[in-house]
Write a protein that holds these residues in place. Structure first.
Motif, PDB file in Angstrom:
ATOM      1  N   GLU A  90     -26.929 -15.452 -39.256  1.00  0.00           N
ATOM      2  CA  GLU A  90     -25.821 -15.065 -40.116  1.00  0.00           C
ATOM      3  C   GLU A  90     -24.477 -15.161 -39.408  1.00  0.00           C
ATOM      4  O   GLU A  90     -23.439 -15.239 -40.046  1.00  0.00           O
ATOM      5  N   LEU A  91     -24.494 -15.141 -38.074  1.00  0.00           N
ATOM      6  CA  LEU A  91     -23.241 -15.131 -37.321  1.00  0.00           C
ATOM      7  C   LEU A  91     -22.911 -16.486 -36.699  1.00  0.00           C
ATOM      8  O   LEU A  91     -21.977 -16.581 -35.908  1.00  0.00           O
ATOM      9  N   GLU A  92     -23.668 -17.530 -37.067  1.00  0.00           N
ATOM     10  CA  GLU A  92     -23.358 -18.864 -36.555  1.00  0.00           C
ATOM     11  C   GLU A  92     -22.051 -19.360 -37.160  1.00  0.00           C
ATOM     12  O   GLU A  92     -21.834 -19.256 -38.360  1.00  0.00           O
ATOM     13  N   GLY A  93     -21.176 -19.885 -36.316  1.00  0.00           N
ATOM     14  CA  GLY A  93     -19.902 -20.400 -36.783  1.00  0.00           C
ATOM     15  C   GLY A  93     -18.892 -19.327 -37.134  1.00  0.00           C
ATOM     16  O   GLY A  93     -17.896 -19.617 -37.784  1.00  0.00           O
ATOM     17  N   VAL A  94     -19.144 -18.103 -36.711  1.00  0.00           N
ATOM     18  CA  VAL A  94     -18.271 -16.979 -37.024  1.00  0.00           C
ATOM     19  C   VAL A  94     -17.765 -16.373 -35.722  1.00  0.00           C
ATOM     20  O   VAL A  94     -18.501 -16.272 -34.745  1.00  0.00           O
ATOM     21  N   MET A  95     -16.507 -15.973 -35.716  1.00  0.00           N
ATOM     22  CA  MET A  95     -15.949 -15.295 -34.555  1.00  0.00           C
ATOM     23  C   MET A  95     -15.855 -13.804 -34.869  1.00  0.00           C
ATOM     24  O   MET A  95     -15.170 -13.406 -35.809  1.00  0.00           O
ATOM     25  N   VAL A  96     -16.576 -13.007 -34.081  1.00  0.00           N
ATOM     26  CA  VAL A  96     -16.530 -11.555 -34.228  1.00  0.00           C
ATOM     27  C   VAL A  96     -15.729 -11.012 -33.052  1.00  0.00           C
ATOM     28  O   VAL A  96     -16.098 -11.219 -31.899  1.00  0.00           O
ATOM     29  N   SER A  97     -14.639 -10.337 -33.344  1.00  0.00           N
ATOM     30  CA  SER A  97     -13.774  -9.772 -32.303  1.00  0.00           C
ATOM     31  C   SER A  97     -13.868  -8.255 -32.328  1.00  0.00           C
ATOM     32  O   SER A  97     -13.837  -7.648 -33.399  1.00  0.00           O
ATOM     33  N   VAL A  98     -13.955  -7.669 -31.143  1.00  0.00           N
ATOM     34  CA  VAL A  98     -13.935  -6.212 -31.029  1.00  0.00           C
ATOM     35  C   VAL A  98     -12.476  -5.812 -30.845  1.00  0.00           C
ATOM     36  O   VAL A  98     -11.867  -6.088 -29.821  1.00  0.00           O
ATOM     37  N   ILE A  99     -11.928  -5.172 -31.866  1.00  0.00           N
ATOM     38  CA  ILE A  99     -10.513  -4.805 -31.859  1.00  0.00           C
ATOM     39  C   ILE A  99     -10.279  -3.574 -30.989  1.00  0.00           C
ATOM     40  O   ILE A  99      -9.374  -3.549 -30.157  1.00  0.00           O
ATOM     41  N   SER A 100     -11.094  -2.544 -31.182  1.00  0.00           N
ATOM     42  CA  SER A 100     -10.939  -1.325 -30.381  1.00  0.00           C
ATOM     43  C   SER A 100     -12.218  -0.518 -30.416  1.00  0.00           C
ATOM     44  O   SER A 100     -13.076  -0.709 -31.279  1.00  0.00           O
ATOM     45  N   CYS A 101     -12.330   0.381 -29.452  1.00  0.00           N
ATOM     46  CA  CYS A 101     -13.444   1.330 -29.371  1.00  0.00           C
ATOM     47  C   CYS A 101     -12.861   2.711 -29.136  1.00  0.00           C
ATOM     48  O   CYS A 101     -11.912   2.866 -28.360  1.00  0.00           O
ATOM     49  N   HIS A 102     -13.431   3.704 -29.795  1.00  0.00           N
ATOM     50  CA  HIS A 102     -12.994   5.087 -29.618  1.00  0.00           C
ATOM     51  C   HIS A 102     -14.235   5.943 -29.406  1.00  0.00           C
ATOM     52  O   HIS A 102     -15.011   6.172 -30.326  1.00  0.00           O
ATOM     53  N   ILE A 158     -13.621   4.066 -20.211  1.00  0.00           N
ATOM     54  CA  ILE A 158     -14.939   3.896 -20.837  1.00  0.00           C
ATOM     55  C   ILE A 158     -14.801   3.074 -22.118  1.00  0.00           C
ATOM     56  O   ILE A 158     -15.587   2.154 -22.357  1.00  0.00           O
ATOM     57  N   ASP A 159     -13.803   3.392 -22.941  1.00  0.00           N
ATOM     58  CA  ASP A 159     -13.557   2.622 -24.163  1.00  0.00           C
ATOM     59  C   ASP A 159     -13.326   1.147 -23.839  1.00  0.00           C
ATOM     60  O   ASP A 159     -13.856   0.260 -24.508  1.00  0.00           O
ATOM     61  N   SER A 160     -12.535   0.905 -22.804  1.00  0.00           N
ATOM     62  CA  SER A 160     -12.239  -0.466 -22.404  1.00  0.00           C
ATOM     63  C   SER A 160     -13.500  -1.195 -21.932  1.00  0.00           C
ATOM     64  O   SER A 160     -13.717  -2.363 -22.277  1.00  0.00           O
ATOM     65  N   LYS A 166     -16.920   4.749 -32.085  1.00  0.00           N
ATOM     66  CA  LYS A 166     -16.512   4.018 -33.286  1.00  0.00           C
ATOM     67  C   LYS A 166     -15.931   2.684 -32.821  1.00  0.00           C
ATOM     68  O   LYS A 166     -14.998   2.643 -32.025  1.00  0.00           O
ATOM     69  N   VAL A 167     -16.508   1.593 -33.315  1.00  0.00           N
ATOM     70  CA  VAL A 167     -16.116   0.247 -32.908  1.00  0.00           C
ATOM     71  C   VAL A 167     -15.479  -0.459 -34.096  1.00  0.00           C
ATOM     72  O   VAL A 167     -16.094  -0.588 -35.153  1.00  0.00           O
ATOM     73  N   LEU A 168     -14.254  -0.899 -33.917  1.00  0.00           N
ATOM     74  CA  LEU A 168     -13.517  -1.605 -34.955  1.00  0.00           C
ATOM     75  C   LEU A 168     -13.636  -3.100 -34.677  1.00  0.00           C
ATOM     76  O   LEU A 168     -13.263  -3.564 -33.592  1.00  0.00           O
ATOM     77  N   ILE A 169     -14.209  -3.858 -35.640  1.00  0.00           N
ATOM     78  CA  ILE A 169     -14.407  -5.287 -35.427  1.00  0.00           C
ATOM     79  C   ILE A 169     -13.688  -6.089 -36.510  1.00  0.00           C
ATOM     80  O   ILE A 169     -13.428  -5.605 -37.603  1.00  0.00           O
ATOM     81  N   SER A 170     -13.388  -7.325 -36.152  1.00  0.00           N
ATOM     82  CA  SER A 170     -12.774  -8.266 -37.075  1.00  0.00           C
ATOM     83  C   SER A 170     -13.678  -9.493 -37.142  1.00  0.00           C
ATOM     84  O   SER A 170     -14.216  -9.928 -36.126  1.00  0.00           O
ATOM     85  N   ILE A 171     -13.837 -10.039 -38.347  1.00  0.00           N
ATOM     86  CA  ILE A 171     -14.694 -11.201 -38.542  1.00  0.00           C
ATOM     87  C   ILE A 171     -13.855 -12.330 -39.118  1.00  0.00           C
ATOM     88  O   ILE A 171     -13.137 -12.147 -40.102  1.00  0.00           O
ATOM     89  N   PHE A 172     -13.952 -13.497 -38.482  1.00  0.00           N
ATOM     90  CA  PHE A 172     -13.225 -14.675 -38.945  1.00  0.00           C
ATOM     91  C   PHE A 172     -14.169 -15.854 -38.983  1.00  0.00           C
ATOM     92  O   PHE A 172     -14.931 -16.034 -38.043  1.00  0.00           O
ATOM     93  N   PRO A 173     -14.235 -16.658 -39.972  1.00  0.00           N
ATOM     94  CA  PRO A 173     -13.467 -16.649 -41.207  1.00  0.00           C
ATOM     95  C   PRO A 173     -13.943 -15.568 -42.163  1.00  0.00           C
ATOM     96  O   PRO A 173     -15.019 -15.004 -41.997  1.00  0.00           O
TER      97      PRO A 173
END
Length: 119
Positions: free
Chosen positions: A30-42, A10-12, A51-58
């Motif tokens: 606000e999210l144009e030109g931004v990469m949002v990655s979902v690192i993990s879900c619990h 389910i998390d996957s 609980k969703v752990l995300i990373s934002i770049f840049p």
């Protein structure tokens, strides 16, 4: 089949569905030109919270972009309900992953130590 295997699947599935939605279906300025990655879900055992752990770049204006993702939670939940067949769609709680910054800081400290040893 154990319950932990089911929660893992389910998390996957949640992680894949959210990543797909954040990558291809978000139209927030606000999210144009931004990469949002979902690192993990619990997901909790009762499947009511996730609980969703995300990373934002840049990293520029990271809090503003994170706030945009948090504001899109109702939309993301609807998309999740459409993509995943669950009796109850969990409440999503987003957290920002700072491990990349932490790792970069550790690398900088180690580089400074090596630089001081050479002097």
């Amino acid at each position: 089949m154990t319950n932990s295997n089911r929660l893992g699947r389910i998390d996957s599935e949640i992680q894949t569905a959210l990543a797909d939605t954040l990558t291809y279906n978000m139209n927030a300025k606000e999210l144009e030109g931004v990469m949002v990655s979902v690192i993990s879900c619990h997901t909790s055992k009762d499947l009511k919270h996730c609980k969703v752990l995300i990373s934002i770049f840049p990293d520029t204006e990271k809090e503003k972009k994170f706030f945009a993702v948090k504001n899109a939670t109702p939309y993301l939940r609807r998309e999740l309900a459409r993509k995943i067949n669950l009796r109850v769609v969990p409440e999503l709680t987003f957290e920002l992953d700072n491990s990349a910054e932490y790792g970069a800081n550790i690398d900088r400290i180690i580089a400074n130590l090596h630089k001081n040893e050479e002097n």
